[in-house]
Structure formats: C-alpha cells, structure tokens
Design a protein around this motif. Structure first.
Motif: not given
Length: 290
Positions: A240-241, A244
């Motif tokens: 997810e990091f 993003s």
C-alpha cells in the motif's frame, strides 16, 4: 422323451393396438419427411421461376471451371507433390509407429498425460484469464502490428542471402560433413555404455538424496508458510505504501514527460532550421521551453 416346448404368450388387444398406433405414427413421419424432401427438390429445380435453370447453370459452370483448373499442369504437379508427400509420410511414420522403440515413448506419453491432467485442470482458470488479457493487449497494440510485420519481413529478406549462402556451403561440403559425422559416431559409440552405467548410478544416488531431503523440505515449507502468514500484514502495508508513492509521483512524472517533450520539439525545430538554412525565410517563431 423330449419336453414339449412352451408356446409363446399371445399379445393382448391393448398391445396389438399400441403396436399398430406406433407403426402408423412412424409411417406418417416417414411420409412427411419424404414429402418435405420432394417439395424442396421441386422448389429448387422448378423451371417456372428460373431458380432450377439458374441452379443447373451455376452447377454446370462450377463443374467446368473445376475440371479446367484440375487439368492444368500446375494443378497436376501440385496433386503429384501432395501424393508424394503423403506417401513418404506414410512409409516413414508407419514403421516408426510399430517399432519396438516407440512402445516406451507411448508409455511415457500416456503417463505424462495422466499426471498432467490434474495440473491442467488446476491452471485452466489462470490460463484462460491470461489468454483474455493477452487478447486485449494484442487488440490494443494492433496499430503496431503492421510496423512489426514490416520489420520482420525486412529482417527475413536480409537473412535470406545468408541462409542461401550457408546452404550452398553445406551442400558443397557434404563429404567433409560426412567425415565429421563418422568421426563423431566412432568416438562417441564406445562411450555410450559407460554413460548409461553412470546415469544409472546417478539416478540411484539422486533417488536417495531426494528421499532424504523431502522431509526437511516439507518442514521448511511449512515454516515458510507460517512465517508468510505472520508477516502478511507487513507485506500488505508495504504494498500500500508503494502504490500510494506511485500515485503521488504520477503528476510529477507526467509533468516531467510533458516538459521533456516540449524541449525535444524545440531542439528539433532548431536542428531543422540549422540543417536547411536556404529555406524560405518567413515568420520566425521562437520556442522557449518552460
């Protein structure tokens, strides 16, 4: 004294009526089918509306064209080549199919087929999904296909003289090639029994190693699976990091690409102006990169 044979039972009145009704129905269906076929034939070849004459004319012209085409020397040569190829395939393939050497190969193919069926069933959804995605990719990249085909055709045309030259060299050097093949055969033939014995020893040793290594490998796999389950939240957070970060970098990358394109266009304009200074002088437009 021989026993008296028993008389067959006489069908009842209901059975007789049922058989008569069934026979009548089947006969009616056959008559209806024959009538339909006759009606279709009459409608097709009826000379009153011109369809029959037209069908006969087309059939006659088609037959004549087929006869003329098949009688040409090119068609006869093609037929002879096809028959010759099929004959050679038959004479080559039949002895191979009935040769004793083909039996282990057939057994191997049967074993592979039986063992591969569960694997194919398991990967079928993934393969179907990948095939659909590949079809979408090909459809999206269809404008590039003519260019790729042109490049491939050019590469083949460029390689054709090299292939022909290599074929001529090999054809002229057939005695030397035969000598090389004979030398390799005479050198390798004595080594084959030794290689078979070494292969048998290697197979026996490999079987022992695999049998000894499978239990630790199973333990290691179970431990790796447990570790993966434990660190799964960390992996998801890292993914997810990363996603993003890519989403935040996307505007910057688009702006950089746009700025690079404007600079490239400005450089191309200046280079074209420097290469052709004798062009008609007109309105000079200054391109300043921003």
């Amino acid at each position: 004294m021989s026993p008296i044979p028993s008389l067959p039972s006489i069908p009842s009145r209901d059975d007789v009526l049922r058989m008569a009704r069934s026979t009548t129905d089947i006969t009616g269906q056959l008559l209806d089918t024959a009538g339909n076929i006759t009606r279709i034939a009459l409608n097709t070849f009826d000379p009153r509306d011109g369809s029959g004459a037209e069908a006969l004319r087309v059939l006659r012209e088609t037959t004549a064209e087929l006869a003329e085409a098949s009688a040409s020397p090119q068609a006869q040569e093609a037929f002879y080549r096809i028959v010759d190829t099929l004959t050679r395939l038959g004479t080559t393939g039949v002895p191979l199919a009935v040769h004793p050497v083909s039996r282990p190969a057939q057994a191997l193919l049967a074993a592979l087929g039986d063992s591969l069926l569960p694997i194919l069933d398991a990967v079928e959804p993934a393969v179907q999904e990948a095939a659909d995605a590949l079809g979408d990719l090909l459809e999206a990249g269809s404008p590039l296909l003519p260019a790729v085909a042109g490049v491939a055709a050019g590469a083949l045309l460029a390689l054709t003289p090299v292939i022909r030259a290599a074929a001529d060299v090999l054809r002229d050097s057939s005695p030397e090639l035969r000598r090389i093949a004979d030398a390799l055969t005479s050198a390798l033939a004595p080594l084959l029994p030794l290689q078979v014995a070494l292969a048998e020893r290697a197979a026996a040793a490999g079987v022992g190693v695999v049998r000894a290594a499978l239990p630790p490998l199973a333990d290691l796999t179970e431990a790796a699976a447990a570790t993966t389950g434990a660190v799964r939240p960390v992996l998801i957070a890292g993914e997810e990091f990363l996603v993003s970060g890519l989403e935040h970098l996307q505007p910057l990358l688009l702006a950089s690409a746009s700025r690079t394109g404007r600079v490239a266009r400005a450089v191309a304009v200046r280079v074209s102006a420097a290469v052709s200074p004798t062009a008609e002088r007109g309105l000079v437009v200054a391109v300043t990169p921003t």
